[in-house]
Design a protein around this motif. Structure first.
Motif, mmCIF file in Angstrom:
data_model
loop_
_atom_site.group_PDB
_atom_site.id
_atom_site.type_symbol
_atom_site.label_atom_id
_atom_site.label_comp_id
_atom_site.label_asym_id
_atom_site.label_seq_id
_atom_site.Cartn_x
_atom_site.Cartn_y
_atom_site.Cartn_z
ATOM 1 N N LEU A 1 0.815 -1.219 0.000
ATOM 2 C CA LEU A 1 0.000 0.000 0.000
ATOM 3 C C LEU A 1 0.851 1.273 0.000
ATOM 4 C CD1 LEU A 1 -2.863 -1.051 2.451
ATOM 5 C CD2 LEU A 1 -3.100 -0.468 0.021
ATOM 6 N N VAL A 2 2.163 1.153 0.154
ATOM 7 C CA VAL A 2 3.032 2.327 -0.004
ATOM 8 C C VAL A 2 3.077 2.763 -1.468
ATOM 9 C CG1 VAL A 2 4.469 1.685 1.971
ATOM 10 C CG2 VAL A 2 5.108 0.906 -0.318
ATOM 11 N N GLY A 3 2.678 1.881 -2.385
ATOM 12 C CA GLY A 3 2.789 2.177 -3.811
ATOM 13 C C GLY A 3 1.809 3.185 -4.352
ATOM 14 N N PRO A 4 0.505 3.081 -4.043
ATOM 15 C CA PRO A 4 -0.465 4.014 -4.635
ATOM 16 C C PRO A 4 -0.157 5.489 -4.422
ATOM 17 C CG PRO A 4 -1.607 2.132 -3.724
ATOM 18 C CD PRO A 4 -0.165 1.964 -3.340
ATOM 19 N N PRO A 5 0.257 5.954 -3.210
ATOM 20 C CA PRO A 5 0.586 7.385 -3.090
ATOM 21 C C PRO A 5 1.745 7.812 -3.991
ATOM 22 C CG PRO A 5 0.289 6.395 -0.927
ATOM 23 C CD PRO A 5 0.336 5.268 -1.903
ATOM 24 N N LEU A 6 2.749 6.951 -4.108
ATOM 25 C CA LEU A 6 3.884 7.290 -4.974
ATOM 26 C C LEU A 6 3.486 7.242 -6.442
ATOM 27 C CD1 LEU A 6 6.711 5.314 -3.121
ATOM 28 C CD2 LEU A 6 6.220 7.758 -3.009
ATOM 29 N N LEU A 7 2.612 6.287 -6.789
ATOM 30 C CA LEU A 7 2.121 6.209 -8.168
ATOM 31 C C LEU A 7 1.346 7.464 -8.551
ATOM 32 C CD1 LEU A 7 1.479 4.662 -10.796
ATOM 33 C CD2 LEU A 7 -0.486 3.651 -9.607
ATOM 34 N N SER A 8 0.485 7.926 -7.655
ATOM 35 C CA SER A 8 -0.326 9.103 -7.970
ATOM 36 C C SER A 8 0.516 10.370 -8.085
ATOM 37 C CB SER A 8 -1.408 9.291 -6.899
ATOM 38 O OG SER A 8 -0.824 9.510 -5.620
ATOM 39 N N ALA A 9 1.696 10.402 -7.464
ATOM 40 C CA ALA A 9 2.543 11.599 -7.493
ATOM 41 C C ALA A 9 3.098 11.895 -8.876
ATOM 42 C CB ALA A 9 3.696 11.458 -6.496
ATOM 43 N N THR A 10 3.036 10.919 -9.799
ATOM 44 C CA THR A 10 3.607 11.141 -11.134
ATOM 45 C C THR A 10 2.837 12.203 -11.919
ATOM 46 O OG1 THR A 10 2.310 9.269 -11.945
ATOM 47 C CG2 THR A 10 4.590 8.828 -11.292
ATOM 48 N N TYR A 11 1.507 12.276 -11.733
ATOM 49 C CA TYR A 11 0.701 13.239 -12.484
ATOM 50 C C TYR A 11 -0.278 14.024 -11.625
ATOM 51 C CZ TYR A 11 2.337 11.129 -16.835
ATOM 52 O OH TYR A 11 3.130 10.689 -17.856
ATOM 53 N N CYS A 12 -0.619 13.518 -10.428
ATOM 54 C CA CYS A 12 -1.662 14.151 -9.624
ATOM 55 C C CYS A 12 -1.110 15.308 -8.798
ATOM 56 C CB CYS A 12 -2.298 13.120 -8.690
ATOM 57 S SG CYS A 12 -3.177 11.806 -9.564
ATOM 58 N N SER A 13 -2.009 16.141 -8.305
ATOM 59 C CA SER A 13 -1.640 17.241 -7.425
ATOM 60 C C SER A 13 -1.330 16.709 -6.030
ATOM 61 C CB SER A 13 -2.763 18.267 -7.362
ATOM 62 O OG SER A 13 -3.902 17.697 -6.732
ATOM 63 N N ALA A 14 -0.727 17.567 -5.199
ATOM 64 C CA ALA A 14 -0.400 17.157 -3.832
ATOM 65 C C ALA A 14 -1.672 16.820 -3.057
ATOM 66 C CB ALA A 14 0.380 18.272 -3.132
ATOM 67 N N ARG A 15 -2.745 17.541 -3.306
ATOM 68 C CA ARG A 15 -4.004 17.260 -2.618
ATOM 69 C C ARG A 15 -4.539 15.887 -3.007
ATOM 70 N NH1 ARG A 15 -8.510 21.809 -2.950
ATOM 71 N NH2 ARG A 15 -6.801 22.869 -1.859
#
Length: 382
Positions: free
Chosen positions: A56-70
């Motif tokens: 589950l550490v993966g999804p936050p790092l995955l979303s950081a590639t294109y998503c905003s900090a929020r």
């Protein structure tokens, strides 16, 4: 497809591309959320003691590639909640391992938020640089009147990128006491230095084109302006054109030759002898043509001449009449841009400046070998 319809189609394609680019963060966000739930499903299928929940550490790092900090924080909160909830469901208590896994998810969320913030900040800086550069370039490249003397004129600037990089392609058309004079050029290099040199060349041309009767003197003045402004390896390719009384004179300084479109044929107006670019003391010999009503002349920079698809160059000369020989000159350039973007699959390597002219004057009644206009002046003075 009619030229205007092709232009509308190009605008629709551009808007569709923007929409696709805007949907990427949404797709990334949904993908990260789906990955978090998939991890829980895998852990449930494999049974107790499996290590999947630690992923589950993966999804936050995955979303950081294109998503905003929020959005990253949202994915991180979901992942942390799932980690705690699933651990409680399985063991009914918070163990050392589950606490460590939860802390790792929280840490990954913090790192993802930081990365997203830095990426967003860099993107805004690049976008601001791009806007500033484009505004500077638009201030330098003034709009050309649609009719100058006996010429109908259309111009177009095609940018290769939406980023901060800007080019030094330039053009100008002026109605002077010596006829209509035009300039098409390309500064070596990119960025603000190239735009600065383009501004120097255009400023000099706008002055001397009204002062020099001999087009060769205009070229000499432009060469001196470039030599004063650049280093030893910098230069500007350029073609200086004059239309006077139906006689076209072209002085070419290392630039791609203009294309003359007449009666279904295309003739590159190659110079009688090659000359180096501005900055290298060019001595350009004139290419002279007598114009006929309806003749069209395409001026362009090497971005279109060097555009390639799978190693094959865009067939500019072969397609010019079919694309540019009909409709208005403005429609012709719009169609040319569409054809070019189709050829390169919308992946351009260099900016492109285009100017299309149509001669609307009467046919020349002169006979014999055409001569440049400055020789007419000399004969009158004698």
């Amino acid at each position: 497809m009619p030229p205007r319809a092709r232009g509308v189609h190009a605008d629709q394609v551009a808007r569709s591309s923007d929409a696709r680019n805007g949907s990427i963060p949404t797709i990334c966000l949904l993908g990260a959320i789906a990955a978090a739930f998939l991890i829980i499903v895998l852990d449930w299928v494999q049974g107790p003691g499996t290590p999947y929940v630690a992923m589950l550490v993966g999804p936050p790092l995955l979303s950081a590639t294109y998503c905003s900090a929020r959005q990253v924080a949202l994915v991180g909160a979901l992942s942390t909640g799932l980690c705690l909830l699933w651990t409680y469901i399985q063991a009914y208590e918070l163990t050392v391992d589950s606490a460590t896994q939860t802390a790792a998810v929280v840490a990954a969320t913090g790192v993802g938020c930081l990365l997203a913030s830095l990426r967003s900040r860099d993107g805004e800086a690049v976008a601001e640089m791009g806007r500033a550069g484009k505004e500077a370039q638009q201030a330098i490249l003034r709009d050309i009147d649609p009719e100058i003397g006996q010429l109908r004129v259309a111009h177009r600037y095609i940018s290769a990128t939406r980023g901060a990089e800007i080019g030094g392609d330039l053009y100008e058309a002026l109605d002077t006491p010596y006829g209509v004079r035009l300039l098409i050029g390309d500064v070596r290099g990119k960025g603000l230095d190239a735009v600065r040199l383009a501004s120097t060349v255009l400023g000099s041309f706008r002055h001397v084109a009204h002062e020099r009767a001999d087009l060769r003197a205009v070229v000499a003045d432009l060469d001196r302006a470039v030599a004063r402004s650049v280093g030893i390896e910098d230069f500007v390719t350029a073609a200086v054109i004059e239309e006077r009384g139906g006689t076209l004179t072209v002085l070419n300084c290392g630039h791609p030759p203009p294309l003359l479109l007449r009666d279904g044929g295309v003739t590159p107006l190659d110079p009688p002898a090659p000359a180096p670019p501005l900055g290298f003391l060019p001595v350009a010999r004139p290419r002279i043509e007598r114009l006929q009503p309806g003749d069209r002349l395409l001026l362009y920079t090497d971005g279109i001449a060097e555009a390639r698809r799978d190693g094959e160059f865009f067939p500019l000369a072969e397609r010019s009449w079919r694309i540019l020989g009909h409709g208005t000159v403005k429609d012709g350039l719009m169609s040319l841009e569409n054809a070019l973007r189709d050829w390169v699959r919308n992946l351009l390597d260099d900016d492109i400046a285009l100017v299309l002219l149509e001669y609307a004057g009467a046919g020349s009644t002169a006979t014999g070998q055409p001569i440049p206009a400055w020789e007419w002046d000399a004969a009158v003075e004698e």
